[in-house]
Design a protein around this motif. Sequence first.
Motif, PDB file in Angstrom:
ATOM      1  N   ILE A   1      81.033   9.327 126.261  1.00 38.85           N
ATOM      2  CA  ILE A   1      80.811   9.031 124.844  1.00 38.85           C
ATOM      3  C   ILE A   1      82.084   8.481 124.223  1.00 38.85           C
ATOM      4  N   ASN A   2      83.230   9.100 124.519  1.00 36.13           N
ATOM      5  CA  ASN A   2      84.503   8.635 123.969  1.00 36.13           C
ATOM      6  C   ASN A   2      84.846   7.232 124.460  1.00 36.13           C
ATOM      7  N   GLU A   3      84.614   6.947 125.743  1.00 33.37           N
ATOM      8  CA  GLU A   3      84.894   5.610 126.273  1.00 33.37           C
ATOM      9  C   GLU A   3      83.972   4.573 125.636  1.00 33.37           C
ATOM     10  N   GLY A   4      82.714   4.939 125.435  1.00 31.21           N
ATOM     11  CA  GLY A   4      81.783   4.018 124.782  1.00 31.21           C
ATOM     12  C   GLY A   4      82.184   3.740 123.348  1.00 31.21           C
ATOM     13  N   GLN A   5      82.668   4.758 122.655  1.00 30.61           N
ATOM     14  CA  GLN A   5      83.115   4.577 121.267  1.00 30.61           C
ATOM     15  C   GLN A   5      84.340   3.676 121.216  1.00 30.61           C
ATOM     16  N   LYS A   6      85.245   3.819 122.187  1.00 29.70           N
ATOM     17  CA  LYS A   6      86.426   2.950 122.231  1.00 29.70           C
ATOM     18  C   LYS A   6      86.015   1.496 122.439  1.00 29.70           C
ATOM     19  N   GLU A   7      85.005   1.255 123.283  1.00 27.57           N
ATOM     20  CA  GLU A   7      84.536  -0.111 123.510  1.00 27.57           C
ATOM     21  C   GLU A   7      83.919  -0.696 122.241  1.00 27.57           C
ATOM     22  N   ILE A   8      83.227   0.125 121.494  1.00 28.86           N
ATOM     23  CA  ILE A   8      82.610  -0.340 120.247  1.00 28.86           C
ATOM     24  C   ILE A   8      83.692  -0.673 119.222  1.00 28.86           C
ATOM     25  N   ASP A   9      84.753   0.128 119.187  1.00 24.84           N
ATOM     26  CA  ASP A   9      85.826  -0.075 118.215  1.00 24.84           C
ATOM     27  C   ASP A   9      86.734  -1.252 118.545  1.00 24.84           C
ATOM     28  N   GLU A  10      86.662  -1.777 119.788  1.00 22.10           N
ATOM     29  CA  GLU A  10      87.511  -2.898 120.168  1.00 22.10           C
ATOM     30  C   GLU A  10      87.100  -4.164 119.424  1.00 22.10           C
ATOM     31  N   ASP A  11      87.930  -5.178 119.551  1.00 26.96           N
ATOM     32  CA  ASP A  11      87.684  -6.474 118.923  1.00 26.96           C
ATOM     33  C   ASP A  11      86.393  -7.076 119.487  1.00 26.96           C
ATOM     34  N   PRO A  12      85.421  -7.419 118.637  1.00 24.44           N
ATOM     35  CA  PRO A  12      84.143  -7.944 119.128  1.00 24.44           C
ATOM     36  C   PRO A  12      84.290  -9.260 119.885  1.00 24.44           C
ATOM     37  N   SER A  13      85.322 -10.047 119.593  1.00 25.69           N
ATOM     38  CA  SER A  13      85.492 -11.313 120.303  1.00 25.69           C
ATOM     39  C   SER A  13      85.806 -11.084 121.774  1.00 25.69           C
ATOM     40  N   GLU A  14      86.440  -9.953 122.090  1.00 24.45           N
ATOM     41  CA  GLU A  14      86.728  -9.642 123.490  1.00 24.45           C
ATOM     42  C   GLU A  14      85.474  -9.210 124.234  1.00 24.45           C
ATOM     43  N   LEU A  15      84.508  -8.668 123.530  1.00 25.33           N
ATOM     44  CA  LEU A  15      83.295  -8.199 124.172  1.00 25.33           C
ATOM     45  C   LEU A  15      82.339  -9.349 124.483  1.00 25.33           C
ATOM     46  N   ALA A  16      82.420 -10.446 123.744  1.00 20.45           N
ATOM     47  CA  ALA A  16      81.493 -11.561 123.902  1.00 20.45           C
ATOM     48  C   ALA A  16      82.176 -12.737 124.583  1.00 20.45           C
ATOM     49  N   LYS A  17      82.699 -12.518 125.771  1.00 23.15           N
ATOM     50  CA  LYS A  17      83.371 -13.578 126.510  1.00 23.15           C
ATOM     51  C   LYS A  17      82.341 -14.451 127.215  1.00 23.15           C
ATOM     52  N   ASP A  18      82.630 -15.740 127.306  1.00 20.08           N
ATOM     53  CA  ASP A  18      81.777 -16.664 128.039  1.00 20.08           C
ATOM     54  C   ASP A  18      82.178 -16.606 129.505  1.00 20.08           C
ATOM     55  N   VAL A  19      81.274 -16.145 130.349  1.00 21.55           N
ATOM     56  CA  VAL A  19      81.573 -15.994 131.767  1.00 21.55           C
ATOM     57  C   VAL A  19      80.836 -17.020 132.614  1.00 21.55           C
ATOM     58  N   THR A  20      80.312 -18.059 131.976  1.00 25.15           N
ATOM     59  CA  THR A  20      79.606 -19.106 132.707  1.00 25.15           C
ATOM     60  C   THR A  20      80.610 -19.901 133.537  1.00 25.15           C
ATOM     61  N   PRO A  21      80.314 -20.128 134.821  1.00 23.98           N
ATOM     62  CA  PRO A  21      81.231 -20.929 135.647  1.00 23.98           C
ATOM     63  C   PRO A  21      81.385 -22.339 135.071  1.00 23.98           C
ATOM     64  N   GLU A  22      82.567 -22.929 135.270  1.00 21.89           N
ATOM     65  CA  GLU A  22      82.874 -24.249 134.708  1.00 21.89           C
ATOM     66  C   GLU A  22      81.879 -25.305 135.167  1.00 21.89           C
ATOM     67  N   THR A  23      81.396 -25.203 136.399  1.00 21.15           N
ATOM     68  CA  THR A  23      80.455 -26.214 136.904  1.00 21.15           C
ATOM     69  C   THR A  23      79.117 -26.129 136.211  1.00 21.15           C
ATOM     70  N   ASP A  24      78.690 -24.953 135.770  1.00 20.56           N
ATOM     71  CA  ASP A  24      77.409 -24.788 135.099  1.00 20.56           C
ATOM     72  C   ASP A  24      77.483 -25.124 133.614  1.00 20.56           C
ATOM     73  N   LYS A  25      78.672 -25.141 133.027  1.00 22.70           N
ATOM     74  CA  LYS A  25      78.800 -25.449 131.602  1.00 22.70           C
ATOM     75  C   LYS A  25      78.433 -26.898 131.323  1.00 22.70           C
ATOM     76  N   ASP A  26      78.706 -27.785 132.277  1.00 20.67           N
ATOM     77  CA  ASP A  26      78.397 -29.190 132.097  1.00 20.67           C
ATOM     78  C   ASP A  26      76.889 -29.445 132.111  1.00 20.67           C
ATOM     79  N   LYS A  27      76.122 -28.614 132.779  1.00 19.35           N
ATOM     80  CA  LYS A  27      74.672 -28.800 132.902  1.00 19.35           C
ATOM     81  C   LYS A  27      73.936 -28.469 131.623  1.00 19.35           C
ATOM     82  N   ALA A  28      74.505 -27.639 130.782  1.00 18.33           N
ATOM     83  CA  ALA A  28      73.818 -27.197 129.562  1.00 18.33           C
ATOM     84  C   ALA A  28      73.887 -28.162 128.481  1.00 18.33           C
TER      85      ALA A  28
END
Length: 71
Positions: free
Chosen positions: A44-71
Amino acid sequence: MLNNIGLPGILLIAIVVLVLFGRGKISSLMGEVGKGITSFKKGINEGQKEIDEDPSELAKDVTPETDKDKA
């Protein structure tokens, strides 16, 4: 039905459980329950720490560079 068990009923249940399972089995079971509660609180404490972190760090784009061109 269970509204009026009272102290004598609880003591009787405890004695029956102690006779059936033995002191060693009950103490090991309570140790496992304690470890489970500690682990739950830690999660519970670890989950709360993740929630309290910067939201921009939680929403990282993990799409491979080769697949970004296809979209």
